[in-house]
Scaffold this motif. Structure first.
Motif, PDB file in Angstrom:
ATOM      1  N   VAL A  14       0.519  -3.937   0.780  1.00 56.23           N
ATOM      2  CA  VAL A  14       0.723  -3.283   2.082  1.00 56.23           C
ATOM      3  C   VAL A  14       1.375  -1.915   1.899  1.00 56.23           C
ATOM      4  O   VAL A  14       0.971  -0.946   2.540  1.00 56.23           O
ATOM      5  N   LEU A  15       2.362  -1.813   1.015  1.00 60.33           N
ATOM      6  CA  LEU A  15       3.020  -0.529   0.779  1.00 60.33           C
ATOM      7  C   LEU A  15       2.058   0.498   0.190  1.00 60.33           C
ATOM      8  O   LEU A  15       2.062   1.662   0.597  1.00 60.33           O
ATOM      9  N   VAL A  16       1.228   0.083  -0.755  1.00 62.46           N
ATOM     10  CA  VAL A  16       0.238   0.997  -1.331  1.00 62.46           C
ATOM     11  C   VAL A  16      -0.759   1.431  -0.263  1.00 62.46           C
ATOM     12  O   VAL A  16      -1.122   2.613  -0.168  1.00 62.46           O
ATOM     13  N   TRP A  17      -1.190   0.508   0.580  1.00 61.15           N
ATOM     14  CA  TRP A  17      -2.143   0.815   1.640  1.00 61.15           C
ATOM     15  C   TRP A  17      -1.554   1.820   2.628  1.00 61.15           C
ATOM     16  O   TRP A  17      -2.213   2.788   3.021  1.00 61.15           O
ATOM     17  N   VAL A  18      -0.305   1.626   3.027  1.00 58.11           N
ATOM     18  CA  VAL A  18       0.350   2.547   3.961  1.00 58.11           C
ATOM     19  C   VAL A  18       0.511   3.926   3.309  1.00 58.11           C
ATOM     20  O   VAL A  18       0.267   4.957   3.948  1.00 58.11           O
ATOM     21  N   ALA A  19       0.912   3.960   2.047  1.00 58.74           N
ATOM     22  CA  ALA A  19       1.082   5.236   1.350  1.00 58.74           C
ATOM     23  C   ALA A  19      -0.243   5.993   1.270  1.00 58.74           C
ATOM     24  O   ALA A  19      -0.288   7.205   1.517  1.00 58.74           O
ATOM     25  N   LEU A  20      -1.318   5.290   0.949  1.00 65.51           N
ATOM     26  CA  LEU A  20      -2.629   5.949   0.885  1.00 65.51           C
ATOM     27  C   LEU A  20      -3.085   6.426   2.253  1.00 65.51           C
ATOM     28  O   LEU A  20      -3.707   7.489   2.383  1.00 65.51           O
ATOM     29  N   ALA A  21      -2.777   5.677   3.297  1.00 69.51           N
ATOM     30  CA  ALA A  21      -3.142   6.089   4.653  1.00 69.51           C
ATOM     31  C   ALA A  21      -2.401   7.366   5.041  1.00 69.51           C
ATOM     32  O   ALA A  21      -2.985   8.285   5.628  1.00 69.51           O
ATOM     33  N   VAL A  22      -1.115   7.453   4.704  1.00 68.81           N
ATOM     34  CA  VAL A  22      -0.331   8.648   5.028  1.00 68.81           C
ATOM     35  C   VAL A  22      -0.833   9.852   4.241  1.00 68.81           C
ATOM     36  O   VAL A  22      -1.025  10.941   4.795  1.00 68.81           O
ATOM     37  N   VAL A  23      -1.066   9.678   2.953  1.00 71.38           N
ATOM     38  CA  VAL A  23      -1.553  10.777   2.122  1.00 71.38           C
ATOM     39  C   VAL A  23      -2.940  11.224   2.590  1.00 71.38           C
ATOM     40  O   VAL A  23      -3.219  12.425   2.674  1.00 71.38           O
ATOM     41  N   GLY A  24      -3.795  10.279   2.925  1.00 74.03           N
ATOM     42  CA  GLY A  24      -5.120  10.634   3.425  1.00 74.03           C
ATOM     43  C   GLY A  24      -5.063  11.409   4.722  1.00 74.03           C
ATOM     44  O   GLY A  24      -5.803  12.385   4.915  1.00 74.03           O
ATOM     45  N   ALA A  25      -4.178  11.018   5.625  1.00 75.63           N
ATOM     46  CA  ALA A  25      -4.032  11.730   6.897  1.00 75.63           C
ATOM     47  C   ALA A  25      -3.515  13.148   6.667  1.00 75.63           C
ATOM     48  O   ALA A  25      -3.962  14.094   7.318  1.00 75.63           O
ATOM     49  N   LEU A  26      -2.563  13.298   5.745  1.00 80.99           N
ATOM     50  CA  LEU A  26      -2.053  14.637   5.441  1.00 80.99           C
ATOM     51  C   LEU A  26      -3.135  15.532   4.851  1.00 80.99           C
ATOM     52  O   LEU A  26      -3.266  16.694   5.234  1.00 80.99           O
ATOM     53  N   ILE A  27      -3.901  15.002   3.927  1.00 86.32           N
ATOM     54  CA  ILE A  27      -4.972  15.790   3.313  1.00 86.32           C
ATOM     55  C   ILE A  27      -6.014  16.163   4.357  1.00 86.32           C
ATOM     56  O   ILE A  27      -6.477  17.305   4.419  1.00 86.32           O
ATOM     57  N   LYS A  28      -6.384  15.206   5.199  1.00 84.79           N
ATOM     58  CA  LYS A  28      -7.377  15.484   6.234  1.00 84.79           C
ATOM     59  C   LYS A  28      -6.861  16.526   7.217  1.00 84.79           C
ATOM     60  O   LYS A  28      -7.598  17.410   7.634  1.00 84.79           O
ATOM     61  N   GLY A  29      -5.596  16.445   7.579  1.00 86.89           N
ATOM     62  CA  GLY A  29      -5.034  17.387   8.533  1.00 86.89           C
ATOM     63  C   GLY A  29      -4.837  18.775   7.961  1.00 86.89           C
ATOM     64  O   GLY A  29      -4.987  19.772   8.667  1.00 86.89           O
TER      65      GLY A  29
END
Length: 62
Positions: A14-29
């Motif tokens: 779950v922690l890895v999934w949340v971290a990847l979601a945050v990093v992906g959102a930052l890169i996309k933004g």
């Protein structure tokens, strides 16, 4: 004891999934900000190169 290990693995996933979601959102933004900045710098340097100004005061001298 096996149940404890199971929950540790679930928590890690779950922690890895949340971290990847945050990093992906930052890169996309920030992707379009990066693109606009790169285009802006490219246009600036193109205009500066084409202007024919002989002002080399910003160049480093040795």
């Amino acid at each position: 004891m096996e149940a404890s290990m199971f929950w540790k693995i679930v928590l890690a996933v779950v922690l890895v999934w949340v971290a990847l979601a945050v990093v992906g959102a930052l890169i996309k933004g920030l992707f379009w900000v990066l693109v606009v900045g790169a285009v802006g710098f490219g246009i600036y340097f193109l205009v500066k190169a084409m202007s024919g100004s002989d002002d080399n005061s910003h160049a480093s001298r040795f």
